[in-house]
Design a protein around this motif. Structure first.
Motif, PDB file in Angstrom:
ATOM      1  N   TYR A 234      -0.277  -2.159   4.686  1.00  0.00           N
ATOM      2  CA  TYR A 234      -1.680  -1.785   4.738  1.00  0.00           C
ATOM      3  C   TYR A 234      -1.805  -0.271   4.867  1.00  0.00           C
ATOM      4  CZ  TYR A 234      -2.028  -6.715   5.911  1.00  0.00           C
ATOM      5  OH  TYR A 234      -1.911  -8.083   5.897  1.00  0.00           O
ATOM      6  N   CYS A 235      -2.905   0.240   4.370  1.00  0.00           N
ATOM      7  CA  CYS A 235      -3.197   1.654   4.538  1.00  0.00           C
ATOM      8  C   CYS A 235      -3.535   1.945   5.991  1.00  0.00           C
ATOM      9  CB  CYS A 235      -4.382   2.068   3.675  1.00  0.00           C
ATOM     10  SG  CYS A 235      -3.958   2.534   1.994  1.00  0.00           S
TER      11      CYS A 235
ATOM     12  N   CYS B  44      -3.996   7.472   1.031  1.00  0.00           N
ATOM     13  CA  CYS B  44      -3.341   6.197   0.779  1.00  0.00           C
ATOM     14  C   CYS B  44      -4.128   5.434  -0.269  1.00  0.00           C
ATOM     15  CB  CYS B  44      -3.155   5.387   2.051  1.00  0.00           C
ATOM     16  SG  CYS B  44      -4.660   4.757   2.768  1.00  0.00           S
TER      17      CYS B  44
ATOM     18  N   ALA C 292       0.863  -1.164   0.000  1.00  0.00           N
ATOM     19  CA  ALA C 292       0.000   0.000   0.000  1.00  0.00           C
ATOM     20  C   ALA C 292       0.910   1.226   0.000  1.00  0.00           C
ATOM     21  CB  ALA C 292      -0.893   0.012   1.225  1.00  0.00           C
TER      22      ALA C 292
ATOM     23  N   SER D 232      -8.746   0.873  -4.318  1.00  0.00           N
ATOM     24  CA  SER D 232      -9.369   1.510  -3.168  1.00  0.00           C
ATOM     25  C   SER D 232      -8.446   2.576  -2.616  1.00  0.00           C
ATOM     26  CB  SER D 232      -9.664   0.465  -2.093  1.00  0.00           C
ATOM     27  OG  SER D 232     -10.211   1.060  -0.939  1.00  0.00           O
ATOM     28  N   THR D 233      -9.009   3.736  -2.316  1.00  0.00           N
ATOM     29  CA  THR D 233      -8.214   4.834  -1.803  1.00  0.00           C
ATOM     30  C   THR D 233      -8.875   5.436  -0.568  1.00  0.00           C
ATOM     31  OG1 THR D 233      -9.314   6.501  -3.163  1.00  0.00           O
ATOM     32  CG2 THR D 233      -7.401   5.398  -4.124  1.00  0.00           C
TER      33      THR D 233
ATOM     34  N   ARG E 104      -4.584   1.326  -1.847  1.00  0.00           N
ATOM     35  CA  ARG E 104      -4.286  -0.077  -1.631  1.00  0.00           C
ATOM     36  C   ARG E 104      -3.429  -0.633  -2.757  1.00  0.00           C
ATOM     37  NH1 ARG E 104      -7.805   2.762   1.547  1.00  0.00           N
ATOM     38  NH2 ARG E 104      -8.361   1.522   3.390  1.00  0.00           N
ATOM     39  N   ARG E 105      -2.971  -1.860  -2.584  1.00  0.00           N
ATOM     40  CA  ARG E 105      -1.974  -2.449  -3.466  1.00  0.00           C
ATOM     41  C   ARG E 105      -2.385  -2.456  -4.928  1.00  0.00           C
ATOM     42  NH1 ARG E 105      -0.684  -7.766   0.291  1.00  0.00           N
ATOM     43  NH2 ARG E 105      -0.604  -6.630   2.249  1.00  0.00           N
TER      44      ARG E 105
END
Length: 122
Positions: free
Chosen positions: A101-102, A50, A33, A57-58, A52-53
């Motif tokens: 992870y975020c 942030c 992330a 998703s933000t 995600r990988r």
């Protein structure tokens, strides 16, 4: 190890825009992330956004919604932060970071860049 190098900062007038970039090298970029934080003089390091990988998703700080957008290009190992309608209070050093992870808590991010200065004049 992940090495992160930010770019794209500078001096801009209020209302202007900047696109910050963060180039990553080392371990697989898509395994992490990615996030942006900022720190103004004399203040704590604040969460900005942030992603995600996979990039699907933000999360964005509430006060920045509608003006800032985070994105990533896993093929180019690069993270971006599009900043629009900039205000003098956005003046800070902007840092990119990597973690599994975020999270909004800066202490939980594993790798950091050196930062890029954004200065917004009134």
């Amino acid at each position: 190890q992940v090495q992160l190098v930010e770019s794209g900062g500078g001096l801009v007038q209020a209302g202007g825009s900047l696109r910050l970039s963060c180039a990553a090298s080392g371990r697989t970029f898509s395994s992490y992330a990615m996030g942006w934080f900022r720190q103004a003089p004399g203040k704590e390091r604040d969460f900005v956004a942030c992603i995600r990988r996979s990039g699907g998703s933000t999360s964005l700080a509430d006060s920045l919604k509608g003006r800032f957008t985070i994105s990533r290009d896993n093929a180019k190992n690069t993270l971006y932060l599009q900043t629009n309608s900039l205000k003098p209070e956005d003046t800070a050093v902007y840092y990119c970071a990597a973690a599994l992870y975020c999270t909004a808590h800066y202490a939980q991010w594993e790798y950091w860049g050196q930062g890029t200065q954004v200065t917004v004049s009134s």
